[in-house]
Design an enzyme around this catalytic site. Structure first.
Site, short mmCIF file in Angstrom:
data_model
loop_
_atom_site.label_atom_id
_atom_site.label_comp_id
_atom_site.label_asym_id
_atom_site.label_seq_id
_atom_site.Cartn_x
_atom_site.Cartn_y
_atom_site.Cartn_z
N GLU A 1 0.86 -1.19 0.00
CA GLU A 1 0.00 0.00 0.00
C GLU A 1 0.89 1.24 0.00
OE1 GLU A 1 -3.51 -2.12 2.56
OE2 GLU A 1 -3.18 0.01 2.85
N PHE B 1 13.50 -3.66 4.77
CA PHE B 1 12.66 -4.27 5.81
C PHE B 1 13.47 -4.61 7.06
CE2 PHE B 1 8.28 -4.82 4.26
CZ PHE B 1 8.46 -4.07 3.12
N CYS C 1 -2.18 -7.02 5.48
CA CYS C 1 -1.58 -8.26 4.98
C CYS C 1 -0.71 -9.01 5.98
CB CYS C 1 -0.78 -7.94 3.71
SG CYS C 1 -1.89 -7.57 2.35
C1 UDX Z 1 -8.17 -8.30 -1.02
C2 UDX Z 1 -8.01 -9.41 -0.01
O1 UDX Z 1 -8.61 -8.92 1.21
C3 UDX Z 1 -6.56 -9.69 0.25
O2 UDX Z 1 -6.41 -10.80 1.10
C4 UDX Z 1 -5.92 -10.04 -1.04
O3 UDX Z 1 -4.53 -10.17 -0.86
C5 UDX Z 1 -6.21 -9.02 -2.11
O4 UDX Z 1 -7.61 -8.70 -2.22
P1 UDX Z 1 -8.11 -5.74 -0.64
O5 UDX Z 1 -8.27 -5.38 -2.06
O6 UDX Z 1 -7.34 -4.85 0.26
O7 UDX Z 1 -7.47 -7.17 -0.50
O8 UDX Z 1 -9.56 -5.98 -0.03
P2 UDX Z 1 -10.70 -4.87 0.05
O9 UDX Z 1 -10.12 -3.51 -0.01
O10 UDX Z 1 -11.51 -5.28 1.20
O11 UDX Z 1 -11.51 -5.09 -1.31
C6 UDX Z 1 -12.20 -6.26 -1.56
C7 UDX Z 1 -13.38 -5.90 -2.48
O12 UDX Z 1 -14.09 -7.08 -2.87
C8 UDX Z 1 -14.41 -5.00 -1.78
O13 UDX Z 1 -14.66 -3.86 -2.58
C9 UDX Z 1 -15.67 -5.87 -1.70
O14 UDX Z 1 -16.87 -5.13 -1.86
C10 UDX Z 1 -15.47 -6.80 -2.88
N1 UDX Z 1 -16.20 -8.05 -2.80
C11 UDX Z 1 -16.19 -8.77 -1.64
C12 UDX Z 1 -16.90 -8.51 -3.93
O15 UDX Z 1 -16.93 -7.84 -4.95
N2 UDX Z 1 -17.55 -9.69 -3.86
C13 UDX Z 1 -17.58 -10.44 -2.73
O16 UDX Z 1 -18.20 -11.49 -2.72
C14 UDX Z 1 -16.88 -9.96 -1.59
C1 UDX Z 2 2.97 -5.93 2.52
C2 UDX Z 2 4.03 -6.57 1.65
O1 UDX Z 2 5.18 -5.73 1.63
C3 UDX Z 2 3.51 -6.75 0.24
O2 UDX Z 2 4.48 -7.41 -0.56
C4 UDX Z 2 2.24 -7.61 0.29
O3 UDX Z 2 1.69 -7.78 -1.00
C5 UDX Z 2 1.22 -6.92 1.17
O4 UDX Z 2 1.75 -6.71 2.48
P1 UDX Z 2 2.00 -3.55 3.01
O5 UDX Z 2 1.36 -4.26 4.16
O6 UDX Z 2 1.15 -2.71 2.13
O7 UDX Z 2 2.72 -4.64 2.05
O8 UDX Z 2 3.12 -2.57 3.59
P2 UDX Z 2 4.67 -2.74 3.94
O9 UDX Z 2 5.37 -1.61 3.32
O10 UDX Z 2 5.12 -4.10 3.67
O11 UDX Z 2 4.69 -2.50 5.55
C6 UDX Z 2 4.01 -3.42 6.36
C7 UDX Z 2 4.26 -3.00 7.80
O12 UDX Z 2 5.62 -3.23 8.15
C8 UDX Z 2 3.98 -1.52 8.08
O13 UDX Z 2 3.34 -1.41 9.33
C9 UDX Z 2 5.36 -0.91 8.14
O14 UDX Z 2 5.41 0.22 8.99
C10 UDX Z 2 6.17 -2.06 8.72
N1 UDX Z 2 7.59 -2.00 8.38
C11 UDX Z 2 7.97 -2.14 7.09
C12 UDX Z 2 8.52 -1.83 9.41
O15 UDX Z 2 8.15 -1.68 10.57
N2 UDX Z 2 9.84 -1.83 9.10
C13 UDX Z 2 10.28 -1.98 7.81
O16 UDX Z 2 11.49 -1.96 7.58
C14 UDX Z 2 9.32 -2.14 6.77
#
Ligand code: UDX
Ligand code: UDX
Length: 430
Positions: free
Chosen positions: A153, A250, A261
């Site tokens: 993100e 990281f 995640c």
């Molecule tokens: C989602 C999953 O949560 C995550 O585990 C995966 O790695 C990537 O896809 P994310 O996109 O962050 O991550 O989820 P979210 O932001 O909650 O969006 C999911 C979308 O699916 C929502 O807009 C929800 O309305 C939609 N949805 C959910 C459908 O269209 N159909 C369904 O049956 C359930």
């Molecule tokens: C993570 C994975 O990086 C990505 O590959 C996967 O698809 C989704 O989950 P995200 O959760 O969006 O991505 O953010 P990321 O930048 O990985 O940070 C995750 C958490 O770790 C955050 O709370 C961040 O503050 C923390 N973090 C990250 C640390 O505390 N130290 C670091 O060096 C890096």
């Protein structure tokens, strides 16, 4: 190619708009009528840098469409990506209800050969479940593959367009070739393409996040030791990170990892391991260390306030789990702020992504929409999230009170400089 992405959340919308940007015709589908309605008006309720531009550009170019109508979306698609929510069950395992609902729905409209691809993070073996579900609904030809996402993100567009690798799980040559040609514009820029089995692709995602989370808990615990022996953890992080086998990324200590995640996926792989009677002791201790970390930080806060938290004015700069997102899912502030509030602190917080519903229920926790107003009467300033706008603050000018304290949970500032400016400054692991 004609693509359909089911689920227009963070991952689905990034996936759909980036595939459209590569010249494909994409239909993003969602069951959330409001979400689709606002997307059709070009409004995005997701805080992701660059996403609204890429959506608007491709929507206007008619390469990107939004719908809640499965029939229209599936019948025209050659490849269907599943990017629906996979929230954790109470035991940590991934809830597959949405995946199953979406699969049963799409099965009704398979009118010719299609490839169904899981983009959502799904437990090992889910592609078999999907295959069997579809087979029970239709005798049309189709294949199911796994294509896990590695999007961070705040940098999701860049991570999609320039990934370290593309992992495709299927041993079906026809399906693999079609998916590979879809990713051609990205592969030809030098991205590695890995074709493997479906289960291996599913495990690669969990094993990646499990390892990254372990790196973070590892450096956080090394930071705890550094504070006791007066060593700067940043020097340790650089020192070990220069080893190619470890790598420098990281390895930044912080208040704990959060997000949608790492916490979810580490718990899910532990649930899977339990199901297969395997003990993943390292990830287990990573999760425990991360979940307990707030206690260490709260002890430190209590210590630097001489155990007098009641009535103290504490300012949080940043509350999201990381910068450049509005996502509060499992952010460390969700544990820190309520505990400090319970101890009688009066808390102001400022976050560039705005006020958070999570804190509205607390009487003495208030969102302040300017850094200066949030800081001026502070006894303690906590730098919780490393947003760029916190990286060059003149604290002496910001804070009117004397002897105020700064707890920099992201080591944004140089310890040496802050101490030489006679600031009561505390970092992590330094
Ligand atoms: C989602 C999953 O949560 C995550 O585990 C995966 O790695 C990537 O896809 P994310 O996109 O962050 O991550 O989820 P979210 O932001 O909650 O969006 C999911 C979308 O699916 C929502 O807009 C929800 O309305 C939609 N949805 C959910 C459908 O269209 N159909 C369904 O049956 C359930
Ligand atoms: C993570 C994975 O990086 C990505 O590959 C996967 O698809 C989704 O989950 P995200 O959760 O969006 O991505 O953010 P990321 O930048 O990985 O940070 C995750 C958490 O770790 C955050 O709370 C961040 O503050 C923390 N973090 C990250 C640390 O505390 N130290 C670091 O060096 C890096």
């Amino acid at each position: 190619m004609n693509i359909c992405v089911i689920g227009s959340g963070y991952v689905g919308l990034v996936t759909g708009s980036c595939f459209a940007n590569c010249g494909n015709n994409v239909t993003c589908l969602d069951i959330d009528k409001n979400r689709i309605k606002s997307l059709k008006k070009g409004k995005i309720d997701i805080y992701e840098p660059g996403l609204s531009d890429i959506v608007e550009r491709n929507f206007n170019a008619k390469r990107l469409k939004f719908t809640t109508n499965y029939k229209e979306a599936i019948e025209n698609a050659e490849i269907i990506f599943l990017a629906v929510s996979t929230p954790p069950n109470s035991d940590g395992s991934a809830n597959l209800d949405y995946i199953k609902n979406a699969t049963m729905e799409l099965s009704k409209y398979i009118n010719n050969y299609k490839i169904i691809v899981t983009k959502s993070t799904v437990p090992i073996g889910t592609t078999y479940l999907i295959k069997n579900l579809i087979k029970s609904q239709t005798d049309k030809e189709f294949d199911v593959a796994s294509n896990p996402e590695f999007l961070k993100e705040g940098s999701a567009i860049n991570d999609f367009m320039f990934p370290d690798r593309i992992v495709i799980g299927t041993h079906n040559t026809k399906a693999n070739n079609i998916i590979k040609s879809l990713y051609e514009p990205i592969i030809k820029k030098g991205t590695k393409y890995l074709n493997t089995s479906r289960k291996c692709a599913e495990l690669i995602k969990y094993a990646s996040n499990g390892f990254l989370a372990t790196k973070i808990s590892y450096i956080n615990e090394i930071a705890n030791l550094c504070e006791k022996i007066n060593v700067n953890v940043e020097d340790v992080s650089i020192g070990i990170g220069l080893d190619q086998r470890i790598g420098s990324r990281f390895l930044r200590p912080g208040p704990a990892y959060g997000g949608s995640c790492f916490p979810k996926d580490t718990r899910a792989i532990l649930a899977t391991a339990k199901k297969f009677n395997t003990n993943l002791s390292i990830i287990k201790s990573t999760v425990k260390s991360n979940e307990q970390r707030h206690k260490i930080l709260l002890d430190k806060i209590s210590k630097i306030l001489n155990n007098k938290i009641k009535k103290k004015r504490i300012t949080f700069l940043g509350v999201t789990f990381k910068p450049n997102t509005d996502d509060m899912r499992e952010s460390p502030s969700l544990k820190l702020i309520p505990k400090l509030h319970k101890s009688g602190a009066i808390i102001s917080y400022y976050d560039p992504s705005g006020e958070k519903i999570d804190f509205k229920k607390y009487k003495n926790v208030n969102f302040v929409n300017k850094i200066s107003n949030a800081c001026k009467n502070s006894d303690l300033i906590i730098l919780h999230t490393e947003w760029n706008e916190f990286k060059n603050l003149n604290f002496k000018r910001l804070v009117k009170k004397r002897n105020f304290l700064i707890y920099d949970m992201r080591n944004i500032y140089s310890h040496k400089k802050m101490i030489s400016n006679n600031l009561n400054y505390f970092g992590i692991g330094r």
